[in-house]
Write a protein that holds these residues in place. Structure first.
Motif, PDB file in Angstrom:
ATOM      1  N   ARG A  86       1.175   6.819  -7.079  1.00 47.74           N
ATOM      2  CA  ARG A  86       0.115   7.776  -7.422  1.00 47.74           C
ATOM      3  C   ARG A  86       0.497   9.215  -7.087  1.00 47.74           C
ATOM      4  O   ARG A  86       0.239  10.137  -7.872  1.00 47.74           O
ATOM      5  CB  ARG A  86      -1.168   7.428  -6.656  1.00 47.74           C
ATOM      6  N   THR A 126       3.768   1.498  -1.522  1.00 41.73           N
ATOM      7  CA  THR A 126       4.243   1.597  -2.907  1.00 41.73           C
ATOM      8  C   THR A 126       3.158   2.168  -3.812  1.00 41.73           C
ATOM      9  O   THR A 126       3.432   3.045  -4.649  1.00 41.73           O
ATOM     10  CB  THR A 126       4.680   0.211  -3.411  1.00 41.73           C
ATOM     11  N   ASN A 127       1.931   1.701  -3.656  1.00 41.05           N
ATOM     12  CA  ASN A 127       0.823   2.226  -4.465  1.00 41.05           C
ATOM     13  C   ASN A 127       0.637   3.726  -4.236  1.00 41.05           C
ATOM     14  O   ASN A 127       0.402   4.490  -5.186  1.00 41.05           O
ATOM     15  CB  ASN A 127      -0.469   1.478  -4.138  1.00 41.05           C
ATOM     16  N   SER A 173      -3.034  -4.268  -7.510  1.00 43.22           N
ATOM     17  CA  SER A 173      -4.271  -4.611  -6.812  1.00 43.22           C
ATOM     18  C   SER A 173      -4.040  -5.696  -5.774  1.00 43.22           C
ATOM     19  O   SER A 173      -4.866  -5.916  -4.887  1.00 43.22           O
ATOM     20  CB  SER A 173      -5.333  -5.084  -7.812  1.00 43.22           C
ATOM     21  N   THR A 223      -1.738   5.502 -12.646  1.00 45.02           N
ATOM     22  CA  THR A 223      -1.562   4.149 -12.107  1.00 45.02           C
ATOM     23  C   THR A 223      -0.269   3.489 -12.576  1.00 45.02           C
ATOM     24  O   THR A 223       0.093   2.427 -12.065  1.00 45.02           O
ATOM     25  CB  THR A 223      -2.747   3.255 -12.508  1.00 45.02           C
ATOM     26  N   TYR A 236       0.818  -1.213   0.000  1.00 47.84           N
ATOM     27  CA  TYR A 236       0.000   0.000   0.000  1.00 47.84           C
ATOM     28  C   TYR A 236       0.852   1.264   0.000  1.00 47.84           C
ATOM     29  O   TYR A 236       0.449   2.284  -0.585  1.00 47.84           O
ATOM     30  CB  TYR A 236      -0.967  -0.023   1.180  1.00 47.84           C
ATOM     31  N   SER A 258       3.570  -0.297 -11.762  1.00 46.21           N
ATOM     32  CA  SER A 258       2.163   0.096 -11.758  1.00 46.21           C
ATOM     33  C   SER A 258       1.555  -0.131 -10.385  1.00 46.21           C
ATOM     34  O   SER A 258       2.070  -0.935  -9.589  1.00 46.21           O
ATOM     35  CB  SER A 258       1.376  -0.701 -12.804  1.00 46.21           C
ATOM     36  N   VAL A 259       0.470   0.569 -10.134  1.00 40.99           N
ATOM     37  CA  VAL A 259      -0.302   0.332  -8.916  1.00 40.99           C
ATOM     38  C   VAL A 259      -0.754  -1.126  -8.912  1.00 40.99           C
ATOM     39  O   VAL A 259      -1.256  -1.639  -9.916  1.00 40.99           O
ATOM     40  CB  VAL A 259      -1.515   1.277  -8.849  1.00 40.99           C
TER      41      VAL A 259
END
Length: 351
Positions: A159, A154-155, A270, A167, A152, A267-268
């Motif tokens: 962003r 890293t995401n 999931s 993303t 989380y 990339s983000v």
């Protein structure tokens, strides 16, 4: 049991586990109405059917070698590094961050990006290492939680820091890339890259570190018996911390293989990449030895890559490969039973 018997069983148990896993997979295919011969033929084509497939298999194998080494090295100190997944993620992020933002010649830029990935992974390994060494906090609990912190965080950085609420980051500079036009051209433009060379060198270094240095001897000693090691004058806390730092650095380098080689960006996510989690299975199948990890990583890379051909080539769901991998690990975990049968067989043959 003699050391030669231990080495023999160390080879036979993983081989027998793989064979039993494939046989069990064939039975599952039969029960579910599929032809196992056709299924395994499709699996083989997907992994080795042409130059492109071989290139992709090598590409998949590369990070598995490094994550497997990360798990195996920590195991030598009797540490269960479930946090390799988080270490892979932060290594991937650090490598891409340096690859995007720094401008320098390749001879400086590429090593710098790789070192950044190793430092990030090492730091992520240092946290559970020092908590284990100084406070006795179990590394499994800490590393599991750190996997989610890595994901989380890293995401959020992707962003809010590396992009303007996008993303996917921009691609890294070519001076930080492991991609090879020559390798890709001879494999029909697969995503294979020079990272495989780095992974194999890392395996040799880990072998040397474990088997030929005093540090490796102390880490193995601590893994066998902390109290005896302390009595012998070894610094147990220092070796626990170092084992987790080195393991984290290896996993972080595995993340760099994806960021600098396969994708050239980040990339983000999931969910988890599963590179770190699959590394646990690779280490177990490789008997926690560098050479064994390389072979196990190659097997896992072939299974994962070949799985994509099974639905179209044989009508077999790709999930079957995950079942086969799970069964292989089950048989490895049940190695006591396999050893018992081998001992009974050898005793019977000696009568």
């Amino acid at each position: 049991m003699t050391s030669s018997n231990n080495r023999l069983f160390g080879i036979l148990v993983p081989v027998i586990s793989v064979i039993l896993g494939l046989i069990a997979g064939a039975i599952i295919m039969l029960v579910s109405g599929h032809n196992p011969i056709t299924g395994y033929q499709a699996l083989w084509r997907g992994a080795f059917g042409d130059a492109y497939a071989i290139g992709e298999t090598i590409r998949r194998t590369t990070p598995y070698i490094l994550s497997g080494l990360a798990i195996a090295f920590a195991f030598r100190a009797n540490l269960f590094n479930i946090g390799a997944e988080g270490q892979v993620i932060v290594g991937w992020l650090a490598a891409v961050w340096v690859g995007m933002t720094v401008e320098a010649p390749m001879i400086i830029h590429l090593p710098l990006a790789l070192i950044a990935a190793m430092i990030a992974g090492a730091f992520w390994g240092f946290i559970p290492g020092i908590l284990k060494a100084k406070l006795g906090v179990h590394e499994v609990i800490v590393t599991i939680m750190l996997n989610y912190v890595a994901l989380y965080s890293t995401n959020a950085i992707i962003r809010d820091v590396l992009t303007d609420h996008k993303t996917t980051t921009d691609d890294i500079h070519s001076t930080a890339s492991l991609a090879s036009e020559w390798l890709q051209s001879i494999t029909y433009f697969s995503r294979v890259h020079y990272g495989i060379i780095i992974a194999l060198i890392a395996a040799v270094i880990v072998w040397f570190l474990i088997e030929r240095t005093s540090l490796g001897y102390e880490i193995k000693s601590v893994g066998y018996n902390q109290h005896a090691s302390k009595y012998a004058g070894m610094n147990v806390s220092k070796n626990i911390i170092l084992a987790m730092i080195i393991a984290g650095a290896l996993a972080g380098l595995g993340g760099a293989m994806e960021g600098l080689g396969t994708y050239g960006n980040i990339s983000v996510m999931s969910g988890n990449t599963n590179i770190g989690f699959d590394g646990i299975a690779v280490a177990l199948l490789g008997a926690n030895t560098p050479f064994g990890v390389v072979l196990a990583a190659f097997l896992f890379g072939a299974l994962k890559e070949g799985a994509g051909e099974m639905p179209t080539g044989a009508g077999v769901p790709t999930e079957l490969v995950d079942i086969i991998i799970a069964l292989i690990i089950f048989f490895v975990a049940s190695s006591y039973i396999i050893r018992w049968f081998l001992l009974r067989f050898s005793k019977g043959g000696n009568k």
